[in-house]
Design an enzyme around this catalytic site. Structure first.
Site, short mmCIF file in Angstrom:
data_model
loop_
_atom_site.label_atom_id
_atom_site.label_comp_id
_atom_site.label_asym_id
_atom_site.label_seq_id
_atom_site.Cartn_x
_atom_site.Cartn_y
_atom_site.Cartn_z
N SER A 47 0.84 -1.19 0.00
CA SER A 47 0.00 0.00 0.00
C SER A 47 0.88 1.25 0.00
O SER A 47 1.82 1.34 -0.77
CB SER A 47 -0.95 -0.03 1.20
OG SER A 47 -1.97 0.92 1.05
N ASP A 69 -5.40 -2.72 -3.48
CA ASP A 69 -4.53 -2.57 -2.32
C ASP A 69 -3.94 -3.91 -1.86
O ASP A 69 -4.66 -4.89 -1.67
CB ASP A 69 -5.30 -1.92 -1.17
CG ASP A 69 -4.39 -1.35 -0.12
OD1 ASP A 69 -3.68 -2.12 0.54
OD2 ASP A 69 -4.36 -0.11 0.03
#
Length: 383
Positions: free
Chosen positions: A52, A214
């Site tokens: 991320s 993500d």
């Protein structure tokens, strides 16, 4: 022995987790560590693993692996001067036109060419990444032995697997495990955007023939990439935070708000799996301690993995609560329509608040937390 060679053989691995704007805390910790090392020192982590927003920080470090302090200074400058508009569109026209375009797109025919839908448009982030990161430097640092490998973890919406795209020296091979894979790649902005694409908030990214989001979503083993890349001493900057009195409302008679629920979902994505994986790794280490050295030598792959974890000493939610009004008005209105306001129990604002004042506060906190453990960090990293 040179610093370069000693770090090359150290098996130190840096693991940076996700968390949107919270990743500014990681920069503060790294800034303190860079002060512990001599000037013009190489990166003390030949193995870098990011997920991320942590993937963006690790890639920036990889570009300046030959000079740790310089890499951290450049990264710190970006975070300290960050504005929301550099990450996603935040002016009223583009915020709400993006929403309406997504609504109208739902009525398109199946044969029409469609774009990913999301709450916010993070096109400015791609421009920022292309502006500040020179990906060609990664391969140069690998060839010059300043870097062994870098891994960027994403989540495949197509297969449901956790995919770690890694760029490394030739001796490291791909890995295939249940629900997780390591794929050799030349890291670029697509990988970073995919890894940092918070579900529903930012659009998915298509790489080859799969759609990615993500990296924290399906990441059941956050420590796995670092170990597959050869890491034996993991330095982990996490996001497990203490709950402060502002949030201690256990006897609250009211049901949780939308903001609270959304915050819990994000916390579960970004922090819970790391704690579980650390606990699992410690159990494996304890089991290995019961096996004699001869049996360990005959079974390749049985090795003890050390870890050093540094977590924030203060609650990010409490800090974000102070800076809520730094969010652009259009974003506050958009969140309000979804039932998300400045709720001190929710963590969602702490993920989306890409404001320089908030980020500077987190950087300072990370710096102070690392200074408080200076001696332990020096010994662990052999600085």
């Amino acid at each position: 022995m040179s610093h370069k060679r000693s770090y090359k053989n150290s098996k130190n691995a840096l693991v940076l987790t996700g968390g949107g704007a919270r990743a500014a805390y990681q920069v503060g910790v790294l800034s303190a560590i860079s002060k512990f090392a001599p000037r013009n020192h190489p990166l003390p982590f030949p193995i870098l693993c990011g997920t991320s927003a942590g993937a963006i920080n690790t890639t920036a470090l990889a570009c300046y692996a030959s000079c740790f302090q310089l890499g951290v200074k450049k990264l710190e400058w970006v975070w300290k001067n960050l504005t929301t508009s550099r990450i996603y569109h935040s002016d009223p026209y583009r915020v709400f036109s993006h929403i309406f375009k997504g609504i109208f797109a739902s009525f398109q025919a199946d044969y029409a060419s469609k774009t990913p839908r999301s709450l916010l448009n993070n096109a400015p982030l791609r421009l920022l990444l292309n502006e500040v990161i020179d990906y060609r430097r990664i391969d140069n640092n690998i060839r010059k032995d300043f870097l062994t490998a870098i891994s960027i973890t994403t989540s495949s919406y197509s297969s449901g697997d956790s995919i770690s795209f890694f760029q490394s020296e030739s001796s490291i091979i791909p890995w295939f495990r249940a629900k997780r894979r390591g794929i050799p790649s030349m890291i670029n902005s697509d990988h970073l955007l995919a890894s940092a694409s918070i579900p529903l908030v930012f659009p998915s990214i298509k790489i080859h023939n799969e759609h990615y989001g993500d990296g924290s979503i399906h990441q059941l083993s956050p420590l796995s990439p670092a170990i597959h890349l050869g890491g034996e001493k993991l330095f982990i900057i996490g996001v497990e935070q203490p709950k402060e009195p502002l949030h201690a409302r256990e006897n609250n008679p009211h049901p949780p708000t939308t903001a609270t629920i959304a915050g819990h979902l994000l916390d579960g994505i970004f922090s819970d799996t790391l704690q579980s994986d650390l606990e699992r790794m410690n159990r494996v280490n304890n089991t290995l301690s019961l096996i004699n050295q001869e049996n360990k030598r005959t079974h390749e792959g049985l090795k003890n993995i050390n870890s050093f974890v540094i977590n924030p000493s203060h609650d990010f939610n409490a800090i974000a609560f102070e800076y809520y009004h730094q969010l652009p008005l259009a974003i506050r209105l958009l969140l309000r329509t979804m039932g998300i306001a400045n709720d001190p129990e929710s963590s969602i604002i702490s993920y989306l608040l890409f404001d320089k004042q908030y980020c500077q506060h987190l950087i300072k906190l990370g710096y102070q937390d690392a200074l408080a453990q200076e001696q332990r960090i020096r010994e662990y990293l052999e600085l």
